[in-house]
Design a protein around this motif. Structure first.
Motif, PDB file in Angstrom:
ATOM      1  N   LYS A  82       0.829  -1.214   0.000  1.00 63.15           N
ATOM      2  CA  LYS A  82       0.000   0.000   0.000  1.00 63.15           C
ATOM      3  C   LYS A  82       0.861   1.259   0.000  1.00 63.15           C
ATOM      4  N   ALA A  83       1.940   1.247   0.762  1.00 67.79           N
ATOM      5  CA  ALA A  83       2.822   2.411   0.825  1.00 67.79           C
ATOM      6  C   ALA A  83       3.503   2.647  -0.528  1.00 67.79           C
ATOM      7  N   GLY A  84       3.941   1.566  -1.167  1.00 63.86           N
ATOM      8  CA  GLY A  84       4.578   1.694  -2.478  1.00 63.86           C
ATOM      9  C   GLY A  84       3.629   2.231  -3.526  1.00 63.86           C
ATOM     10  N   VAL A  85       2.418   1.741  -3.519  1.00 67.97           N
ATOM     11  CA  VAL A  85       1.415   2.220  -4.483  1.00 67.97           C
ATOM     12  C   VAL A  85       1.087   3.684  -4.216  1.00 67.97           C
ATOM     13  N   ALA A  86       0.952   4.045  -2.958  1.00 70.40           N
ATOM     14  CA  ALA A  86       0.621   5.432  -2.610  1.00 70.40           C
ATOM     15  C   ALA A  86       1.697   6.397  -3.099  1.00 70.40           C
ATOM     16  N   LEU A  87       2.958   5.974  -3.076  1.00 74.38           N
ATOM     17  CA  LEU A  87       4.042   6.824  -3.581  1.00 74.38           C
ATOM     18  C   LEU A  87       4.038   6.922  -5.098  1.00 74.38           C
ATOM     19  N   GLN A  88       3.657   5.846  -5.765  1.00 74.92           N
ATOM     20  CA  GLN A  88       3.699   5.797  -7.228  1.00 74.92           C
ATOM     21  C   GLN A  88       2.488   6.431  -7.912  1.00 74.92           C
ATOM     22  N   ALA A  89       1.317   6.276  -7.338  1.00 75.50           N
ATOM     23  CA  ALA A  89       0.074   6.679  -8.020  1.00 75.50           C
ATOM     24  C   ALA A  89       0.068   8.124  -8.511  1.00 75.50           C
ATOM     25  N   PRO A  90       0.542   9.105  -7.750  1.00 74.67           N
ATOM     26  CA  PRO A  90       0.498  10.480  -8.257  1.00 74.67           C
ATOM     27  C   PRO A  90       1.371  10.719  -9.492  1.00 74.67           C
ATOM     28  N   LYS A  91       2.367   9.866  -9.693  1.00 80.42           N
ATOM     29  CA  LYS A  91       3.274  10.008 -10.842  1.00 80.42           C
ATOM     30  C   LYS A  91       2.776   9.252 -12.072  1.00 80.42           C
ATOM     31  N   ARG A  92       1.684   8.532 -11.910  1.00 81.12           N
ATOM     32  CA  ARG A  92       1.247   7.615 -12.962  1.00 81.12           C
ATOM     33  C   ARG A  92      -0.135   7.952 -13.499  1.00 81.12           C
ATOM     34  N   VAL A  93      -0.451   7.311 -14.608  1.00 80.49           N
ATOM     35  CA  VAL A  93      -1.761   7.399 -15.250  1.00 80.49           C
ATOM     36  C   VAL A  93      -2.238   5.968 -15.458  1.00 80.49           C
ATOM     37  N   GLY A  94      -3.500   5.728 -15.184  1.00 84.50           N
ATOM     38  CA  GLY A  94      -4.077   4.434 -15.486  1.00 84.50           C
ATOM     39  C   GLY A  94      -4.500   4.387 -16.939  1.00 84.50           C
ATOM     40  N   LEU A  95      -4.441   3.221 -17.526  1.00 85.98           N
ATOM     41  CA  LEU A  95      -4.882   3.029 -18.909  1.00 85.98           C
ATOM     42  C   LEU A  95      -5.886   1.886 -18.936  1.00 85.98           C
ATOM     43  N   LEU A  96      -7.036   2.134 -19.531  1.00 85.96           N
ATOM     44  CA  LEU A  96      -7.998   1.077 -19.788  1.00 85.96           C
ATOM     45  C   LEU A  96      -8.052   0.897 -21.293  1.00 85.96           C
ATOM     46  N   LEU A  97      -7.602  -0.252 -21.764  1.00 86.60           N
ATOM     47  CA  LEU A  97      -7.527  -0.539 -23.195  1.00 86.60           C
ATOM     48  C   LEU A  97      -8.684  -1.465 -23.559  1.00 86.60           C
ATOM     49  N   THR A  98      -9.644  -0.916 -24.288  1.00 88.65           N
ATOM     50  CA  THR A  98     -10.866  -1.647 -24.642  1.00 88.65           C
ATOM     51  C   THR A  98     -10.837  -1.981 -26.130  1.00 88.65           C
ATOM     52  N   PRO A  99     -10.881  -3.257 -26.469  1.00 94.76           N
ATOM     53  CA  PRO A  99     -10.753  -3.637 -27.874  1.00 94.76           C
ATOM     54  C   PRO A  99     -11.955  -3.232 -28.729  1.00 94.76           C
ATOM     55  N   THR A 100     -11.636  -2.763 -29.928  1.00 92.05           N
ATOM     56  CA  THR A 100     -12.653  -2.513 -30.953  1.00 92.05           C
ATOM     57  C   THR A 100     -12.567  -3.576 -32.042  1.00 92.05           C
ATOM     58  N   LYS A 101     -11.421  -4.258 -32.100  1.00 86.86           N
ATOM     59  CA  LYS A 101     -11.214  -5.360 -33.040  1.00 86.86           C
ATOM     60  C   LYS A 101     -10.253  -6.344 -32.384  1.00 86.86           C
ATOM     61  N   VAL A 102     -10.582  -7.635 -32.453  1.00 91.62           N
ATOM     62  CA  VAL A 102      -9.741  -8.676 -31.858  1.00 91.62           C
ATOM     63  C   VAL A 102      -9.421  -9.718 -32.927  1.00 91.62           C
ATOM     64  N   VAL A 103      -8.146 -10.030 -33.049  1.00 90.19           N
ATOM     65  CA  VAL A 103      -7.686 -11.115 -33.912  1.00 90.19           C
ATOM     66  C   VAL A 103      -6.935 -12.082 -33.004  1.00 90.19           C
TER      67      VAL A 103
END
Length: 154
Positions: free
Chosen positions: A122-143
């Protein structure tokens, strides 16, 4: 039935495959028009995947300009074992620190030997989260492809 049809994974097979693999390769478009390719850890979200990356990364700069990516997950060290999924994705950038921390926690739990929700994690995540961006990658085409379905016959 064509060979292509024989090796295509069903939606359930794609979801199961994404759940068992560990690294995605994410391609975004650089300003010069060439792909920028980077491997990332991820958390499956059905057919979609979530991850995080540094806010100042080239991936984020590219995604702010064009929130689309191509994702590749692949495995197999011989032809009869080749399996993979390639997805053209729309990408949502998640900037809320709590939401980013939630993704980071899921990632670290998936890839770490630490006990769930340990104080160190939890402490490690709390330090990292402000420096990061989450990405949600939702497929529009799958092969997809799964050569194990051929039973060694080509």
């Amino acid at each position: 039935m064509s060979r292509r049809e024989q090796i295509r994974m069903t939606t359930d097979e794609v979801v199961a495959y994404l759940a068992e693999q560990k690294v995605i390769n994410v391609a975004t478009m650089s300003p010069n028009g060439r792909p920028h390719l980077a491997p990332l850890w991820y958390v499956p979200r059905g057919e979609a995947v979530a991850t995080w990356t540094y806010r100042k990364s080239q991936k984020v700069a590219n995604l702010l300009r064009l929130p689309q990516a191509t994702v590749l997950v692949e495995s197999g060290d011989s032809y009869e074992k080749l399996r993979g999924v390639s997805m053209e994705c729309d990408v949502e950038l998640i900037e809320d620190t709590d939401a980013v921390a939630a993704i980071g926690t899921e990632l670290l739990l998936r890839y770490s030997d630490e006990p769930p929700a340990s104080a160190e994690l939890k402490a490690g995540v709390a330090l990292q989260a402000p420096k990061r961006v989450g990405l949600l990658l939702t497929p529009t085409k799958v092969v997809s492809w799964d050569h194990t379905k051929l039973g060694g016959v080509y």
